[in-house]
Design a protein around this motif. Structure first.
Motif, PDB file in Angstrom:
ATOM      1  N   PHE A 189       3.785  10.042  18.810  1.00 25.12           N
ATOM      2  CA  PHE A 189       3.807   8.883  18.969  1.00 25.12           C
ATOM      3  C   PHE A 189       3.698   7.905  17.625  1.00 25.12           C
ATOM      4  N   ALA A 190       2.465   8.415  17.267  1.00 19.91           N
ATOM      5  CA  ALA A 190       2.210   7.890  15.827  1.00 19.91           C
ATOM      6  C   ALA A 190       3.230   8.137  14.555  1.00 19.91           C
ATOM      7  N   GLY A 191       3.793   9.238  14.776  1.00 17.12           N
ATOM      8  CA  GLY A 191       5.004   9.565  13.844  1.00 17.12           C
ATOM      9  C   GLY A 191       6.096   8.586  14.095  1.00 17.12           C
ATOM     10  N   ALA A 192       6.332   8.315  15.237  1.00 12.87           N
ATOM     11  CA  ALA A 192       7.574   7.354  15.802  1.00 12.87           C
ATOM     12  C   ALA A 192       7.351   5.909  15.459  1.00 12.87           C
ATOM     13  N   ILE A 193       5.987   5.533  15.192  1.00 13.39           N
ATOM     14  CA  ILE A 193       5.598   4.215  14.853  1.00 13.39           C
ATOM     15  C   ILE A 193       5.865   4.039  13.285  1.00 13.39           C
ATOM     16  N   ASP A 194       5.198   4.728  12.562  1.00  9.47           N
ATOM     17  CA  ASP A 194       5.758   4.932  11.291  1.00  9.47           C
ATOM     18  C   ASP A 194       6.859   5.105  10.747  1.00  9.47           C
ATOM     19  N   ASN A 195       7.812   5.960  11.490  1.00 13.59           N
ATOM     20  CA  ASN A 195       9.157   6.101  11.254  1.00 13.59           C
ATOM     21  C   ASN A 195       9.749   4.742  11.574  1.00 13.59           C
ATOM     22  N   GLU A 196       9.494   4.063  12.375  1.00 16.57           N
ATOM     23  CA  GLU A 196      10.214   2.588  12.757  1.00 16.57           C
ATOM     24  C   GLU A 196       9.564   1.653  11.961  1.00 16.57           C
ATOM     25  N   ASN A 197       8.452   1.341  11.258  1.00 16.39           N
ATOM     26  CA  ASN A 197       7.773   0.757  10.486  1.00 16.39           C
ATOM     27  C   ASN A 197       8.280   1.083   8.843  1.00 16.39           C
ATOM     28  N   THR A 198       8.553   2.331   8.816  1.00 15.31           N
ATOM     29  CA  THR A 198       9.093   2.589   7.395  1.00 15.31           C
ATOM     30  C   THR A 198      10.705   2.276   7.276  1.00 15.31           C
ATOM     31  N   ARG A 199      11.276   2.370   8.296  1.00 18.37           N
ATOM     32  CA  ARG A 199      12.863   2.251   8.442  1.00 18.37           C
ATOM     33  C   ARG A 199      13.327   0.827   8.830  1.00 18.37           C
ATOM     34  N   LYS A 200      12.409   0.253   9.395  1.00 13.09           N
ATOM     35  CA  LYS A 200      12.665  -1.195   9.710  1.00 13.09           C
ATOM     36  C   LYS A 200      11.175  -2.033   9.688  1.00 13.09           C
ATOM     37  N   PRO A 201      10.822  -2.082   8.380  1.00 14.10           N
ATOM     38  CA  PRO A 201       9.860  -3.103   8.130  1.00 14.10           C
ATOM     39  C   PRO A 201       9.700  -4.394   8.641  1.00 14.10           C
ATOM     40  N   TRP A 202      10.808  -4.923   8.895  1.00 11.56           N
ATOM     41  CA  TRP A 202      10.930  -5.968   9.837  1.00 11.56           C
ATOM     42  C   TRP A 202      10.810  -5.941  11.111  1.00 11.56           C
ATOM     43  N   GLY A 203      10.673  -5.005  11.748  1.00  3.89           N
ATOM     44  CA  GLY A 203      10.618  -4.649  13.047  1.00  3.89           C
ATOM     45  C   GLY A 203       9.697  -5.512  13.960  1.00  3.89           C
ATOM     46  N   HIS A 204       9.841  -5.308  15.235  1.00  4.32           N
ATOM     47  CA  HIS A 204       8.862  -5.821  16.182  1.00  4.32           C
ATOM     48  C   HIS A 204       7.605  -5.019  16.290  1.00  4.32           C
ATOM     49  N   THR A 205       7.525  -3.673  16.094  1.00  4.80           N
ATOM     50  CA  THR A 205       6.573  -2.806  16.336  1.00  4.80           C
ATOM     51  C   THR A 205       5.594  -3.283  15.140  1.00  4.80           C
ATOM     52  N   SER A 206       5.859  -3.840  14.101  1.00  7.40           N
ATOM     53  CA  SER A 206       4.985  -4.070  13.061  1.00  7.40           C
ATOM     54  C   SER A 206       3.917  -5.415  13.658  1.00  7.40           C
ATOM     55  N   LYS A 207       4.574  -6.102  14.751  1.00 10.47           N
ATOM     56  CA  LYS A 207       3.473  -7.056  15.251  1.00 10.47           C
ATOM     57  C   LYS A 207       2.301  -6.439  15.746  1.00 10.47           C
ATOM     58  N   LEU A 208       2.279  -5.175  16.280  1.00 17.98           N
ATOM     59  CA  LEU A 208       1.047  -4.774  16.647  1.00 17.98           C
ATOM     60  C   LEU A 208       0.120  -4.107  15.456  1.00 17.98           C
ATOM     61  N   GLY A 209       0.433  -4.442  14.356  1.00 16.44           N
ATOM     62  CA  GLY A 209      -0.299  -3.960  13.362  1.00 16.44           C
ATOM     63  C   GLY A 209       0.287  -2.712  12.529  1.00 16.44           C
ATOM     64  N   VAL A 210       0.885  -2.628  11.554  1.00 12.79           N
ATOM     65  CA  VAL A 210       1.514  -1.568  10.871  1.00 12.79           C
ATOM     66  C   VAL A 210       0.599  -0.380  10.991  1.00 12.79           C
ATOM     67  N   ASP A 211      -0.376  -0.784  10.337  1.00  9.32           N
ATOM     68  CA  ASP A 211      -1.485   0.569  10.439  1.00  9.32           C
ATOM     69  C   ASP A 211      -2.397   0.544  11.637  1.00  9.32           C
ATOM     70  N   LYS A 212      -2.717  -0.813  12.339  1.00  6.61           N
ATOM     71  CA  LYS A 212      -3.509  -0.718  13.271  1.00  6.61           C
ATOM     72  C   LYS A 212      -3.257  -0.023  14.530  1.00  6.61           C
ATOM     73  N   PHE A 213      -1.651  -0.324  14.812  1.00  5.21           N
ATOM     74  CA  PHE A 213      -1.186   0.280  16.023  1.00  5.21           C
ATOM     75  C   PHE A 213      -1.282   1.691  15.992  1.00  5.21           C
ATOM     76  N   ARG A 214      -1.049   2.508  14.793  1.00  3.59           N
ATOM     77  CA  ARG A 214      -0.857   3.684  14.770  1.00  3.59           C
ATOM     78  C   ARG A 214      -2.339   4.317  14.701  1.00  3.59           C
ATOM     79  N   GLU A 215      -3.537   3.480  14.460  1.00  3.89           N
ATOM     80  CA  GLU A 215      -4.956   3.995  14.495  1.00  3.89           C
ATOM     81  C   GLU A 215      -5.537   3.812  15.849  1.00  3.89           C
ATOM     82  N   ASP A 216      -4.849   2.589  16.456  1.00  6.55           N
ATOM     83  CA  ASP A 216      -5.429   2.409  17.789  1.00  6.55           C
ATOM     84  C   ASP A 216      -4.800   3.641  18.822  1.00  6.55           C
TER      85      ASP A 216
END
Ligand code: ZN
Length: 227
Positions: A189-216
């Protein structure tokens, strides 16, 4: 009430459930076998990695247990719950990621809408599934959401970050996680978060914290299984 969840409940779990009931053990790990449920099972098994498939089933089983314990007055339809749980991450598959610049939840919600309409012709059903998928990472403390949207938020964040474990019995968590292993899930899942934030840096997932969500996610230490 509504079998599709079209009832407004607070988006904040602590407002929606100020006094949780003591949870009971739910040890059944059966999944629905209606025609659409079988299609969705086969579809997600074919399209998604085993780690994600097991996450989807766990989310469905948490949904069932937490609704039974905390929201016994709800009358959400079991197949609607299952279809939503199983399709909530469908936007992460490669063909979706390659097909769109839209956020994975939005595109996945649209794909799920089409699948449900194609199979049932029922637009309320499709709207319910689509709305809940689009908003499954829309966590916050203001405003309202459907019952289906709230419960999918609670159960995905429980499986990914370990939040609100008091809503589910330890024996339920143990049975579900032994039946549908979480081995490798947090890294997947951490890989999926990074993939989304890399390919769509404007995306909603970034709202949870680009690094913070993966780290959580990677710091999730909840003991899902008994030793
Ligand atoms: Zn998920």
């Amino acid at each position: 009430m509504s079998k599709y969840g079209f009832v407004a409940v607070p988006r904040d779990v602590h407002q929606a459930l100020p006094h949780p009931n003591p949870p009971k053990p739910h040890l059944t790990t059966d999944i629905p076998t209606t025609k659409l449920a079988k299609f969705v099972t086969d579809y997600t098994k074919e399209k998604l990695p085993t780690e994600t498939f097991n996450h989807l089933i766990r989310v469905y089983l948490y949904l069932k247990a937490i609704i039974a314990d905390q929201y016994p007055q709800w009358d959400l339809d079991d197949e609607v719950i299952y279809v939503t749980a199983m399709l909530h991450d469908i936007g992460q598959i490669k063909e979706c990621m390659d097909a769109t610049k839209m956020l994975f939840e939005f595109y996945g919600g649209m794909l799920a809408h089409k699948l449900v309409v194609d199979h049932t012709g029922d637009r309320d059903y499709a709207d319910a599934v689509c709305e809940a998928i689009i908003r499954h990472q829309d966590l916050g403390d203001l405003g309202y959401i459907t019952t289906l949207g709230l419960i999918i938020q609670i159960c995905t964040i429980l499986d990914n970050v370990g939040l609100n474990p008091e809503l589910i019995h330890k024996d339920t968590l143990d049975a579900v996680n032994k039946a549908y292993s979480r081995k490798g899930w947090l890294q997947c899942f951490a890989g999926a978060i990074d993939n989304e934030n890399t390919r769509k840096p404007w995306g909603h997932t970034s709202k949870l914290g680009v690094d913070k969500f993966r780290e959580d996610v990677l710091a999730n230490k909840l003991a899902y299984e008994k030793l």
